[in-house]
Design an enzyme around this catalytic site. Structure first.
Site, short mmCIF file in Angstrom:
data_model
loop_
_atom_site.label_atom_id
_atom_site.label_comp_id
_atom_site.label_asym_id
_atom_site.label_seq_id
_atom_site.Cartn_x
_atom_site.Cartn_y
_atom_site.Cartn_z
N CYS A 46 -1.96 -2.84 7.69
CA CYS A 46 -1.80 -3.76 6.55
C CYS A 46 -0.45 -4.48 6.55
O CYS A 46 -0.38 -5.64 6.16
CB CYS A 46 -2.05 -3.02 5.25
SG CYS A 46 -3.79 -2.55 5.07
N ASP A 105 0.78 -1.25 0.00
CA ASP A 105 0.00 0.00 0.00
C ASP A 105 0.81 1.29 0.00
O ASP A 105 0.47 2.24 0.73
CB ASP A 105 -0.98 0.01 1.19
CG ASP A 105 -1.97 -1.14 1.16
OD1 ASP A 105 -1.92 -1.95 0.21
OD2 ASP A 105 -2.81 -1.24 2.08
N LYS A 163 -6.92 -5.04 -3.15
CA LYS A 163 -7.77 -5.57 -2.06
C LYS A 163 -8.84 -4.56 -1.69
O LYS A 163 -8.61 -3.36 -1.78
CB LYS A 163 -6.92 -5.96 -0.86
CG LYS A 163 -6.09 -4.84 -0.28
CD LYS A 163 -5.02 -5.39 0.66
CE LYS A 163 -4.05 -4.32 1.09
NZ LYS A 163 -4.65 -3.29 1.95
C1 VGL Z 1 -4.63 0.53 5.77
C2 VGL Z 1 -6.16 1.45 7.20
C3 VGL Z 1 -7.16 1.30 6.26
C4 VGL Z 1 -3.19 0.13 5.52
C5 VGL Z 1 -5.61 0.36 4.83
O1 VGL Z 1 -2.78 0.05 4.36
O2 VGL Z 1 -2.46 -0.10 6.53
N1 VGL Z 1 -4.92 1.06 6.96
N2 VGL Z 1 -6.86 0.76 5.07
#
Ligand code: VGL
Ligand code: ZN
Length: 198
Positions: free
Chosen positions: A147, A14, A99
């Site tokens: 994540c 991410d 995702k």
């Molecule tokens: C994430 C919160 C919500 C992450 C993704 O990538 O850690 N955190 N969605």
């Protein structure tokens, strides 16, 4: 120390504008500062013939993942928006696993959770790693306490030797200390720590 080889894969979690850019929708403090270390790991993996896979948080505009729809998070990483794009400084050299695409909740790159029943289903990550004979997974990216943590914990639970690159991750730290506690939880589960830059 990570020994990069063809049975090792770097999973970059991410590293998208909404997390990594200071103007992003769910900006992680210092998120963009990990990019040189992540890129160094991408380069080291490439030289050794190791795989690189990028996860991408990819939410629809309305999802119970968001506070406005009953979840906990500000709107972030909405499909086909700037915030969902990978940070422009990130070196891309591998496949992308998305995702949350169907409005599912969850943090791990391996699974998404049905927002109603909570039951998990696999993303493409596990099969992608297995069809390449990957035995070792190295995790970097954002965020340490969500994540990154859940991806590393799932990797170890699925039998991969698992590392987290501690200079190539950053925490949201919604509650102070969350990042440190996440690293501790990973360590207890058998995830080893390593550095991307040395
Ligand atoms: C994430 C919160 C919500 C992450 C993704 O990538 O850690 N955190 N969605
Ligand atoms: Zn998300």
């Amino acid at each position: 120390m990570v020994r990069w080889d063809e049975r090792t894969a770097l999973v970059v979690v991410d590293v998208q504008n909404d997390f990594a850019d200071p103007g992003g929708g769910l900006s992680v403090t210092g998120g963009d500062s990990i990019i040189p270390a992540v890129n160094a790991a991408v380069a080291a993996a490439g030289v050794a013939g190791a795989g690189v896979v990028y996860t991408q948080d990819w939410h629809p505009p309305d999802t119970p993942h968001f506070a406005k729809d009953g979840g906990v998070w500000p709107v972030h990483c909405v499909q086909d928006t700037w915030g969902a794009e990978f940070h422009p400084d990130l070196c891309m050299a591998g496949d992308v696993v998305r995702k949350g695409t169907g409005g599912e909740d969850g943090y791990s790159g391996f699974t998404v959770r049905d927002p109603a029943g909570g039951s998990p289903t696999d993303t493409l990550l596990d099969s992608l790693l297995r069809e390449r004979g990957i035995e070792t997974v190295v995790v970097a990216g954002l965020a340490t306490d969500y994540c990154v943590r859940d991806t590393a914990l799932d990797a170890v639970a699925r039998g991969f030797a698992t590392f987290v690159l501690i200079d190539a991750v950053r925490a949201v730290d919604l509650h102070p200390g969350d990042g440190v506690r996440a690293l501790e939880a990973m360590r207890r589960a058998g995830v080893r720590s390593a550095l991307a830059l040395s």
